[in-house]
Structures are given as C-alpha cells and as structure tokens.
Design a protein around this motif. Structure first.
Motif, mmCIF file in Angstrom:
data_model
loop_
_atom_site.group_PDB
_atom_site.id
_atom_site.type_symbol
_atom_site.label_atom_id
_atom_site.label_comp_id
_atom_site.label_asym_id
_atom_site.label_seq_id
_atom_site.Cartn_x
_atom_site.Cartn_y
_atom_site.Cartn_z
ATOM 1 N N SER A 18 0.846 -1.186 0.000
ATOM 2 C CA SER A 18 0.000 0.000 0.000
ATOM 3 C C SER A 18 0.883 1.238 0.000
ATOM 4 O O SER A 18 2.046 1.175 0.395
ATOM 5 C CB SER A 18 -0.899 0.007 1.242
ATOM 6 N N LYS A 19 0.321 2.346 -0.403
ATOM 7 C CA LYS A 19 1.030 3.621 -0.305
ATOM 8 C C LYS A 19 0.604 4.393 0.939
ATOM 9 O O LYS A 19 1.290 5.319 1.356
ATOM 10 C CB LYS A 19 0.787 4.467 -1.550
ATOM 11 N N ASP A 20 -0.554 4.029 1.553
ATOM 12 C CA ASP A 20 -1.090 4.783 2.683
ATOM 13 C C ASP A 20 -1.765 3.821 3.663
ATOM 14 O O ASP A 20 -2.980 3.616 3.622
ATOM 15 C CB ASP A 20 -2.072 5.838 2.176
ATOM 16 N N VAL A 21 -0.996 3.242 4.545
ATOM 17 C CA VAL A 21 -1.527 2.247 5.470
ATOM 18 C C VAL A 21 -2.484 2.866 6.486
ATOM 19 O O VAL A 21 -3.422 2.210 6.931
ATOM 20 C CB VAL A 21 -0.391 1.449 6.157
ATOM 21 N N ALA A 22 -2.296 4.128 6.850
ATOM 22 C CA ALA A 22 -3.205 4.774 7.805
ATOM 23 C C ALA A 22 -4.612 4.875 7.206
ATOM 24 O O ALA A 22 -5.606 4.544 7.868
ATOM 25 C CB ALA A 22 -2.677 6.147 8.199
ATOM 26 N N ARG A 23 -4.711 5.304 5.958
ATOM 27 C CA ARG A 23 -6.004 5.395 5.271
ATOM 28 C C ARG A 23 -6.635 4.020 5.124
ATOM 29 O O ARG A 23 -7.819 3.830 5.394
ATOM 30 C CB ARG A 23 -5.795 6.045 3.901
ATOM 31 N N LEU A 24 -5.837 3.046 4.740
ATOM 32 C CA LEU A 24 -6.324 1.685 4.559
ATOM 33 C C LEU A 24 -6.795 1.106 5.891
ATOM 34 O O LEU A 24 -7.852 0.478 5.972
ATOM 35 C CB LEU A 24 -5.209 0.824 3.957
ATOM 36 N N GLY A 25 -6.028 1.324 6.953
ATOM 37 C CA GLY A 25 -6.411 0.845 8.282
ATOM 38 C C GLY A 25 -7.726 1.443 8.745
ATOM 39 O O GLY A 25 -8.578 0.743 9.307
ATOM 40 N N ARG A 26 -7.928 2.741 8.518
ATOM 41 C CA ARG A 26 -9.196 3.393 8.896
ATOM 42 C C ARG A 26 -10.363 2.761 8.151
ATOM 43 O O ARG A 26 -11.420 2.504 8.733
ATOM 44 C CB ARG A 26 -9.147 4.891 8.600
ATOM 45 N N PHE A 27 -10.191 2.497 6.852
ATOM 46 C CA PHE A 27 -11.253 1.893 6.058
ATOM 47 C C PHE A 27 -11.646 0.530 6.619
ATOM 48 O O PHE A 27 -12.818 0.268 6.889
ATOM 49 C CB PHE A 27 -10.810 1.763 4.593
ATOM 50 N N TYR A 28 -10.671 -0.359 6.821
ATOM 51 C CA TYR A 28 -10.991 -1.707 7.306
ATOM 52 C C TYR A 28 -11.514 -1.673 8.741
ATOM 53 O O TYR A 28 -12.359 -2.478 9.120
ATOM 54 C CB TYR A 28 -9.788 -2.642 7.140
ATOM 55 N N SER A 29 -11.062 -0.733 9.524
ATOM 56 C CA SER A 29 -11.581 -0.568 10.886
ATOM 57 C C SER A 29 -13.019 -0.061 10.860
ATOM 58 O O SER A 29 -13.897 -0.604 11.540
ATOM 59 C CB SER A 29 -10.691 0.395 11.662
ATOM 60 N N ASP A 30 -13.286 0.969 10.072
ATOM 61 C CA ASP A 30 -14.624 1.561 10.009
ATOM 62 C C ASP A 30 -15.659 0.620 9.406
ATOM 63 O O ASP A 30 -16.785 0.542 9.883
ATOM 64 C CB ASP A 30 -14.602 2.861 9.188
#
Length: 136
Positions: free
Chosen positions: A13-25
């Motif tokens: 990924s290029k943006d793990v923080a954004r990806l983490g928020r998506f899978y968390s939300d």
C-alpha cells in the motif's frame, strides 16, 4: 481438511493509515502498530486483524509502484481479489451498509447459488468481495 482458513494476506500500500481506517470503520478490524520491516529500514509492515485467525499484512515500500497497478478483473496479476467471509447474515447487511456509506460499493448483492456476495473497492483500489452463506 487439514486447514482452518486463511492466516494472512499480504499486499503493498502507499497509505496504510487510510487503509487501516477503512478496514476498521467498515469491518471493525483491529489495526496493529506499524513496524520497520526489511533490510534497508525504509519498508514498514502493519497488521490489520480482520477475523479471529486472519490478518492483512500491509507493507509500505517507498518507490515501489505496485500499489498503483489496478487493472480490470482478471488482469491484476496472480491474485485478482480478496473474498472475505461475513460472520452472519446480519453482519453481511451491516457491512453492506457501511461499504455503501463509505462510497466503496454500490451495494449490489449477487446470488452465487449457495452464497450471497457483494464487491467493493478499498482506498488503495484493491477489489474485495464479502460473502455469506444463504442458510445463515
């Protein structure tokens, strides 16, 4: 069977923080800490727990362009998409609503015989699918 599901799926990924928020939300996933990985100290890995035995191992590798390469289905390389199993029909309905609210899916439910399925795209553009058995 000798196996009990999938332990992890790894991708870049290029943006793990954004990806983490998506899978968390959307999926109530648990996002672990980001740790250094690799020999040169620039690569990182973050584990996102999506089920009792399953994680997404997300790697950020500077100057690696693979995360940008998303082409139509069956043209994305050896692994085309990820299928996630919903815990129940109620969980499937909740996930569907969250995916639509996030703009990650149009909410179309497919009937594949013994299962219902819905496709989505995560913030990295990776196509995913959520499935639930019809008898649940």
């Amino acid at each position: 069977m000798l196996l009990d599901g999938v332990n992890h799926i790894a991708w870049i990924s290029k943006d793990v923080a954004r990806l983490g928020r998506f899978y968390s939300d959307v999926f109530d996933a648990e996002v672990g800490p980001t740790r250094p990985h690799g020999e040169d100290g620039r690569e990182t890995m973050t584990m996102i727990r999506i089920g009792p035995h399953t994680e997404l191992n997300i790697f950020v590798i500077p100057d690696n362009a693979e995360a940008d390469r998303q082409t139509p289905m069956w043209g994305r390389g050896r692994i085309d998409h990820v299928g996630l199993q919903a815990a129940s029909a109620e969980a499937f309905a909740e996930i569907r609503g969250r995916l639509v609210a996030a703009g990650a899916s149009d909410g179309t439910v497919n009937d594949f015989g013994s299962v219902h399925s819905m496709f989505f795209r995560d913030p990295d553009g990776l196509e995913g699918e959520v499935l639930v058995a019809k008898d649940q």
